[in-house]
Design an enzyme around this catalytic site. Structure first.
Site, PDB file in Angstrom:
ATOM      1  N   ARG A 176       0.796  -1.224   0.000  1.00 37.38           N
ATOM      2  CA  ARG A 176       0.000   0.000   0.000  1.00 37.38           C
ATOM      3  C   ARG A 176       0.828   1.272   0.000  1.00 37.38           C
ATOM      4  O   ARG A 176       0.596   2.178  -0.791  1.00 37.38           O
ATOM      5  CB  ARG A 176      -0.918   0.052   1.238  1.00 37.38           C
ATOM      6  CG  ARG A 176      -2.263  -0.547   1.055  1.00 37.38           C
ATOM      7  CD  ARG A 176      -2.771  -1.080   2.376  1.00 37.38           C
ATOM      8  NE  ARG A 176      -1.886  -2.152   2.789  1.00 37.38           N
ATOM      9  CZ  ARG A 176      -2.017  -3.408   2.376  1.00 37.38           C
ATOM     10  NH1 ARG A 176      -3.007  -3.741   1.603  1.00 37.38           N
ATOM     11  NH2 ARG A 176      -1.162  -4.339   2.741  1.00 37.38           N
TER      12      ARG A 176
ATOM     13  N   LYS B 143      25.585  -3.568  -0.954  1.00 38.23           N
ATOM     14  CA  LYS B 143      27.060  -3.460  -0.955  1.00 38.23           C
ATOM     15  C   LYS B 143      27.552  -2.807   0.330  1.00 38.23           C
ATOM     16  O   LYS B 143      28.741  -2.561   0.483  1.00 38.23           O
ATOM     17  CB  LYS B 143      27.518  -2.599  -2.138  1.00 38.23           C
ATOM     18  CG  LYS B 143      27.101  -3.120  -3.498  1.00 38.23           C
ATOM     19  CD  LYS B 143      27.565  -2.130  -4.561  1.00 38.23           C
ATOM     20  CE  LYS B 143      26.999  -2.503  -5.919  1.00 38.23           C
ATOM     21  NZ  LYS B 143      27.188  -1.410  -6.888  1.00 38.23           N
TER      22      LYS B 143
ATOM     23  N   ARG C 287      11.164   3.938   3.510  1.00 42.01           N
ATOM     24  CA  ARG C 287      10.758   2.948   4.526  1.00 42.01           C
ATOM     25  C   ARG C 287      11.994   2.167   4.914  1.00 42.01           C
ATOM     26  O   ARG C 287      12.784   1.768   4.053  1.00 42.01           O
ATOM     27  CB  ARG C 287       9.680   2.015   3.977  1.00 42.01           C
ATOM     28  CG  ARG C 287       9.441   0.844   4.909  1.00 42.01           C
ATOM     29  CD  ARG C 287       8.231   0.036   4.542  1.00 42.01           C
ATOM     30  NE  ARG C 287       6.998   0.745   4.848  1.00 42.01           N
ATOM     31  CZ  ARG C 287       5.793   0.195   4.780  1.00 42.01           C
ATOM     32  NH1 ARG C 287       5.659  -1.063   4.393  1.00 42.01           N
ATOM     33  NH2 ARG C 287       4.724   0.879   5.078  1.00 42.01           N
TER      34      ARG C 287
HETATM   35  C1  NCD Z   1       1.623  -0.960   8.003  1.00 49.54           C
HETATM   36  C2  NCD Z   1       3.127  -0.814   8.180  1.00 49.54           C
HETATM   37  O1  NCD Z   1       3.896  -1.091   7.282  1.00 49.54           O
HETATM   38  O2  NCD Z   1       3.478  -0.373   9.260  1.00 49.54           O
HETATM   39  N1  NCD Z   1       1.255  -1.188   6.688  1.00 49.54           N
HETATM   40  C3  NCD Z   1       0.902  -0.113   5.917  1.00 49.54           C
HETATM   41  O3  NCD Z   1       1.710   0.701   5.601  1.00 49.54           O
HETATM   42  N2  NCD Z   1      -0.393   0.046   5.647  1.00 49.54           N
HETATM   43  C4  NCD Z   1       1.002  -1.902   8.943  1.00 49.54           C
HETATM   44  C5  NCD Z   1       1.580  -3.285   9.052  1.00 49.54           C
HETATM   45  O4  NCD Z   1       2.465  -3.678   8.320  1.00 49.54           O
HETATM   46  O5  NCD Z   1       1.084  -4.006   9.937  1.00 49.54           O
END
Ligand code: NCD
Length: 481
Positions: free
Chosen positions: A69, A98, A119
């Site tokens: 998502r 690396k 992320r």
């Molecule tokens: C969440 C996350 O990655 O923290 N997912 C998301 O972005 N909707 C929730 C999860 O992974 O449980």
């Protein structure tokens, strides 16, 4: 609102607390404008329309952890804005494999794109990336720290159903300890005056520093015997005025029925990648769980993915909101991107262009090799690949009654409330923080913190002999030993 092309100051969104309530409301207003007209009434979801306001702009998604998502809705949002995207979705195929540091990657990618979404499995990683980026960074989830854009989707979903968030009762169920979505969400709920009913799976309560922050900084009171169970009750008046909108007392006239009804149940999955093996039964939300009268009108939210804790048989229930919540990810992220790129000029966006970032610089900043380090072993400061780029940086936060000082890690925001403070030049230490603020023309850069007296002594410091004259009104910090 009119568009403009002025280059805004670099503003990052790492924590939900990087946005004021006014800004969040503006994001919602813009997101609303990106929703498609409901021409086909038989289609059950509200989704985003396309525009071209971000033509010539580029978004980079840099993901060191799995995602469906967050990454795809950011990319969809950018494309629907008429912009373009580049992506690094798999750390095994990027220079991370690396051994490249996140700091270097962020610096490089910020010359390739106008905005970066990141992320990462480490708490605080997004803040480090922001430090090294020349363009705005958005946190798409960093370890178990925060996930602010998920919170924007969660709040927006609630706002579509409820005129105001003030006074709403929101149950948050599951892994409250490791879910980053929960941590951003509870701060936002408290700031908008909703009440939070925690329903943790066994051993998965909110982390102590999040609980403390709700109570001491967001002034929630914890009522263990509320009419419908335990609650963080949020105060009538906001604590940090700069972050909040004027309280909406008109709408907030919670009648008895509202007080005793749950407006939303927010379900989360067990975070197995952070929590290890599951050795206790986890929650299972289905029609049976939600049959109590207090849930009769509760929206059911879930950041998704679900892996068994929320029954698919519930999907056809009118209370099931989670697929709509995920669909709102696109208009919400369209709004955020376009605002962060400075493509809108309008009410409530003053902070996107002010010195907001600079005003939030950490007060304490020492090399990684000196003094106290963040107590959270999952914090990005402990990642050896970043050793040359991170520092021991803390915000100095006044908390509690009686007031005491705590150190809050500038990356992952975990608190340390047991420490002594020392002067490098004078070679003394003291547990009494007031002493170091006043006398002797001390320079803040000269100060270094240690976990306790014995640690300071081991490093060759001695206890400051004459206590400061501020003994009675000084603010103490705790010590271990
Ligand atoms: C969440 C996350 O990655 O923290 N997912 C998301 O972005 N909707 C929730 C999860 O992974 O449980």
């Amino acid at each position: 609102m009119t568009r403009h092309t002025k280059k805004p100051a670099t503003r990052h969104v790492v924590s939900i607390n990087d946005l004021t309530n006014r800004e969040i409301e503006t994001i919602f207003e813009v997101a609303q404008s990106y929703l498609k007209d409901l021409a086909d009434k038989s289609y059950p979801y509200r989704i985003a329309r396309s525009t071209n306001v971000a033509a010539k702009h580029l978004l980079a998604t840099v993901f060191y952890e799995p995602s469906t998502r967050t990454r795809l809705s950011f990319e969809s949002a950018m494309l629907r804005l008429g912009g373009q995207t580049i992506t690094s979705a798999d750390p095994n195929t990027s220079s991370a494999a690396k051994g490249e540091s996140l700091a270097d990657s962020a610096r490089v990618i910020s010359n390739y794109a106008d905005i970066i979404v990141i992320r990462h499995p480490r708490d605080g990683a997004a803040r480090l990336a922001a430090e090294y980026s020349n363009v705005p960074v958005v946190n798409g989830g960093d370890g178990s720290h925060e996930h602010p854009t998920q919170t924007l989707c969660d709040l927006f979903t609630l706002k579509q159903k409820n005129k105001s968030l003030k006074g709403l009762n929101v149950t948050i169920a599951g892994d409250l300890k490791n879910s980053r979505t929960v941590h951003s969400f509870v701060y936002a709920l408290a700031r908008f005056g909703a009440h939070i009913a925690p329903m943790p799976a066994p051993g998965m309560e909110l982390p102590p520093h999040v609980d403390r922050r709700l109570r001491e900084e967001f002034r929630c009171t914890f009522d263990a015997d509320g009419p419908i169970g335990a609650f963080y009750r949020t105060p009538e008046e906001p604590h940090q005025p700069a972050l909040f909108s004027p309280p909406d007392f008109e709408i907030y006239r919670a009648n008895k029925e509202q007080r005793e009804k749950i407006a939303a149940v927010y379900v989360t999955r067990f975070q197995k990648e952070r929590a290890g093996e599951q050795d206790q039964p986890y929650l299972k939300v289905d029609a049976e769980f939600l049959k109590e009268p207090k849930f009769s009108r509760a929206s059911v939210l879930h950041p998704l993915p679900r892996v068994g804790e929320l029954s698919a048989s519930f999907d056809s229930d009118v209370r099931a909101m989670y697929f709509q919540q995920a669909a709102y990810g696109v208009p919400i992220r369209m709004a955020l991107i376009s605002l962060m790129l400075g493509l809108w000029k309008g009410k409530g966006l003053e902070l996107f262009e002010s010195g907001f970032e600079e005003s939030r610089m950490p007060a304490y900043d020492q090399p990684r090799s000196e003094g106290i380090q963040c107590a959270n072993s999952k914090c990005i400061v402990h990642d050896d690949a970043e050793a040359q780029y991170v520092r021991n940086k803390f915000h100095l936060v006044k908390a509690g009654t009686p007031t005491r000082y705590i150190l809050r890690c500038a990356y992952c925001e975990t608190d340390i409330d047991q420490f002594v403070i020392a002067s490098k030049k004078n070679r003394w230490f003291t547990p009494e923080l007031a002493a170091v603020f006043k006398p002797d023309g001390l320079n803040f850069r000269d100060l270094v913190a240690f976990s306790g007296e014995s640690e300071a002594q081991k490093r060759g410091y001695h206890m400051r002999r004459h206590a400061s004259a501020s003994g009675q009104h000084g603010v103490k910090v705790g010590t271990h030993d």
